[in-house]
Scaffold this motif. Structure first.
Motif, PDB file in Angstrom:
ATOM      1  N   ASP A  53       1.347   2.816   2.144  1.00  0.00           N
ATOM      2  CA  ASP A  53       0.790   3.756   3.113  1.00  0.00           C
ATOM      3  C   ASP A  53       1.257   3.295   4.486  1.00  0.00           C
ATOM      4  O   ASP A  53       1.325   2.099   4.745  1.00  0.00           O
ATOM      5  N   LEU A  54       1.575   4.211   5.377  1.00  0.00           N
ATOM      6  CA  LEU A  54       2.041   3.828   6.712  1.00  0.00           C
ATOM      7  C   LEU A  54       0.987   2.985   7.434  1.00  0.00           C
ATOM      8  O   LEU A  54       1.292   1.920   7.979  1.00  0.00           O
ATOM      9  N   ASP A  55      -0.260   3.446   7.413  1.00  0.00           N
ATOM     10  CA  ASP A  55      -1.317   2.718   8.125  1.00  0.00           C
ATOM     11  C   ASP A  55      -1.494   1.302   7.572  1.00  0.00           C
ATOM     12  O   ASP A  55      -1.687   0.354   8.323  1.00  0.00           O
ATOM     13  N   ASN A  56      -1.430   1.161   6.250  1.00  0.00           N
ATOM     14  CA  ASN A  56      -1.582  -0.169   5.659  1.00  0.00           C
ATOM     15  C   ASN A  56      -0.434  -1.087   6.059  1.00  0.00           C
ATOM     16  O   ASN A  56      -0.623  -2.296   6.226  1.00  0.00           O
ATOM     17  N   GLY A  57       0.766  -0.513   6.202  1.00  0.00           N
ATOM     18  CA  GLY A  57       1.902  -1.302   6.679  1.00  0.00           C
ATOM     19  C   GLY A  57       1.631  -1.827   8.083  1.00  0.00           C
ATOM     20  O   GLY A  57       1.929  -2.982   8.411  1.00  0.00           O
ATOM     21  N   SER A  58       1.047  -0.973   8.922  1.00  0.00           N
ATOM     22  CA  SER A  58       0.721  -1.368  10.297  1.00  0.00           C
ATOM     23  C   SER A  58      -0.303  -2.502  10.309  1.00  0.00           C
ATOM     24  O   SER A  58      -0.149  -3.500  11.018  1.00  0.00           O
ATOM     25  N   ILE A  59      -1.356  -2.335   9.520  1.00  0.00           N
ATOM     26  CA  ILE A  59      -2.440  -3.336   9.497  1.00  0.00           C
ATOM     27  C   ILE A  59      -1.908  -4.689   9.003  1.00  0.00           C
ATOM     28  O   ILE A  59      -2.173  -5.735   9.604  1.00  0.00           O
TER      29      ILE A  59
END
Lengths: 340, 340
Positions: free
Chosen positions: A227-233
Motif C-alpha cells: 500500500d502506498l501509505d504503508n510504504g510511507s510509514i
C-alpha cells in the motif's frame, strides 16, 4: 429455455471442413499455426454455417461454461491489474469470460473462493503463487478442473505454471545496491506469511547481503501490507534507525512509491541522501519522481501465456507445462552510490 | 454431498434469540445500530448454537448462492480498485463472495457478462454508471436479480444507486481554475462514448467555461483511454497548441499523473508554467509530485454502501433507494494562478 438448437457448433464446422475440432479452434485462434489450405477450407465452413465462436455457441459445442475463474490476493493498487487485464483480453479472444475474485491476502479464503468458482461452473482457474494446501489441488483434480499458477516459480514444481523466480529476480538488484557501496540497507517487505513472492524477494536480499559479508539486522526489515501509505510509514520508521540506511529496498513498486513520497515530505533527497528501489515495474514506477529503479516483470506476457496454457488444458490440447519468464533490473534514477 | 444439516442457520439464531433475521444480521454486521440488550441476546444465541455466518451455512439457510457479481469497465489502473475492494470486504462480512468481471470499456460486452454472471447464479449485481439499454434492466427484472448502480448519478433516475453527480462534482474545480485567472484551458478527457462519467465531467468543464464567457475550443480537448501513458501523450499534444494552455484539466487522476510526468520530462514546471488537475483522488493523487489538485470521490464509502444496498435488496429488507454521495475539491500543489 435459452437453448437455440439451430446455432452451429464447433463440431459442425469440423465435420463440414473434414478436420478435427482442434484444427478449427486453431484456425480461429492461432492462424499462424495452420496451413493456408486448411485455413481457407475451415473459414469457408465457418462462413457457410454462420458459426460464431461466442459464449453460447461454444458452451453448447463443448458443454463448457466458457468461464474462467481467477483468484488474486488483492484488487486494490495495480499490482495484479496489468497481468489480469492481459489474461482477460487473451481469454476473450478465445471465447472465454473471466470472473475474478480476491482473497484479500487471506489463504483460508482462497479455498472457499476456489470451491465457489468451481460450483459456479468455472472451466479452469488461475491462481497466484504456490502457498496453498495440497488438498486444494486434489479437490481440483477430482473435479477435473485445470488450473494454472502464475506470479511465481518454485524449484521442483510439477503443476502447470507461468511465472518467474522471485528470488532469482530480486537477487541481481540486491547485488547491484551492495556493489554500489551501500552497507546500511533497510528493507520494506510485503507480509511474508502465506505469500511466497514476498518471502522469496526478502530472502534474496538477505542472501545477497550475507554473500557480500554484510550483517542482516532484523531491526532494519519492516513487513507491511502492500500500500502506498504503508510504504510511507515504514520508510519514516527506517529513517529513524541508527545507523540510518543509505538504501531502502522495497518488496514492490507500490511500497517504493510511498517511500519516495515520504522522503520528499521529510526533505530527504532521493537518491542523494537515500536510494530507494522497487519490484514489478508497474506503470507507476516510471511516473514517480525520481523514476524508480526496479525489477521488470513481464506482466502482460504472463497474463497472455497463462490464458494460452489454461485454454489448452481445458480444450484438451495441452499437457502440464512450466513456463519461466525472464525478469530484468531496470536502472532509472532512484538508485545511486551512497554519499561518501 | 456437501450438505451438513447440523449447521445452524441465521433463522435458527433469530428464533433462539426471539428476534427477526434482519436484527441478527444487523448484530453481526452493524453492531452500532442495535441496542446493547438485543446485541447481547443475539450474540449469546450465536455462541450457543455455534453459528458462523459463512458461505455454506448462509447459502443453506437462504437457498442463495451468496455470490455477487460486479462488472467494471477495466481492471487496469486503480480507478475502480479501492471502491471494489471496499465493496468486497463489506460483502464478505455479510457472508457473500464477489466475482468481478471487466467489459474493457465495451458496452456490448457488459450485456454478455451480465448474462454469464446470472447464469452462474449471481444473487445480485453491481454495475457501473447508467449507459446501458433498458433491455438489460428488463432481463434482470424478469429473473428477479437485484442490481445496484454506482459511480454516477443521473437526474430523474429510479434504479437503486449509490453514486455521485459527475457533472456537479467537476463543476466547482473548473470554476476554481477559471477564477484563478486561467483563460487557455486544455482538457484531457476519457473517451465519452458509452461512458456517462467521462461525458458528464467534460460537460461540466465546458459549462463552466461558457458561464465565465470563455470560448470552448474543440481543438483543446483530447479524448483518450484512461492510462498514464495516454495522459503523457495527450499532454505533449496540448502543449504544442497555440496559444499554449496555462491549465490542463484531466478526466481522472491517472491521466493527470501521466501529464505531470510528461511535464517534468519536457522541463515544464507544474504549477508555475502550467497547472494540472485530476479527478477521483485515488491514492496516487497525493503521491505524485507536485501533489495533485483533484476532486475527492469517497470510493470506500461508495463500495460499502453499495454492498449494504445490494444485500438488503437480495435479503428482501430494502426497497429501491438512491444515495447521492458528496465529493469535494481537494486543493494540493498542482494548481495555481497562471503566470502574468
Amino acid at each position: 429455455m435459452n437453448r437455440q438448437p439451430s446455432i452451429p457448433t464447433l463440431e459442425d464446422v469440423a465435420q463440414a471442413a473434414g478436420v478435427s475440432t482442434a484444427t478449427v479452434s486453431r484456425c480461429l485462434n492461432e492462424k499462424e499455426k495452420v496451413s493456408k489450405s486448411t485455413l481457407s477450407k475451415v473459414m469457408e465452413a465457418v462462413e457457410n454455417l454462420g458459426y460464431t465462436p461466442n459464449f453460447n455457441a461454444r458452451a453448447m459445442a463443448a458443454r463448457r461454461s466458457n468461464t474462467i475463474g481467477a483468484i488474486i490476493p488483492t484488487m486494490e493498487n495495480a499490482i495484479f491489474a496489468r497481468g489480469i487485464q492481459a489474461f482477460q483480453v487473451a481469454l476473450h479472444e478465445k471465447g472465454y469470460n473471466l470472473l475474478v475474485s480476491s482473497n484479500v491476502y487471506r489463504p483460508e479464503l482462497e479455498t472457499e473462493l476456489i470451491k465457489s468458482l468451481v460450483s459456479r461452473g468455472a472451466d479452469g482457474l488461475l491462481l497466484i503463487g504456490h502457498s496453498r494446501d495440497s488438498e486444494t489441488y486434489q479437490y481440483l483434480e477430482r473435479r477435473g478442473i485445470p488450473s494454472v499458477l502464475a506470479w511465481s516459480m518454485q524449484p521442483g514444481q510439477t503443476h502447470t505454471c507461468v511465472g518467474f523466480d522471485n528470488r532469482a529476480s530480486m537477487h541481481p538488484l540486491a547485488d547491484k545496491v551492495i556493489e554500489l557501496g551501500h552497507r546500511h540497507i533497510g528493507v520494506i517487505s510485503g507480509i511474508v506469511e502465506g505469500n511466497d513472492r514476498a518471502q522469496s524477494r526478502l530472502e534474496a536480499i538477505k542472501d545477497s547481503m550475507t554473500a557480500h559479508g554484510l550483517t542482516v539486522d532484523p531491526d532494519m526489515i519492516i513487513q507491511t501490507f502492500y500500500d502506498l501509505d504503508n510504504g510511507s510509514i515504514a520508510f519514516e520508521q527506517l529513517m529513524q534507525k541508527v545507523p540510518t540506511p543509505t538504501a531502502v529496498m522495497c518488496g514492490n513498486d507500490v511500497l517504493a512509491a510511498g517511500a519516495i513520497a515520504k522522503a520528499r515530505e521529510m526533505g530527504i533527497k532521493v537518491p542523494e541522501d537515500v536510494s530507494i528501489t522497487g519490484f514489478d515495474d508497474i506503470e507507476l514506477a516510471k511516473h514517480v519522481y525520481p523514476a524508480l529503479t526496479t525489477v521488470h516483470v513481464p506482466h502482460r506476457e504472463m497474463g497472455r501465456r497463462a490464458a494460452d496454457l489454461l485454454v489448452d488444458l481445458i480444450e484438451d490440447r495441452g499437457s502440464a507445462s512450466i513456463i519461466q519468464l525472464d525478469t530484468e533490473v531496470v536502472m532509472r534514477d532512484s538508485l545511486s552510490p551512497p554519499k561518501t
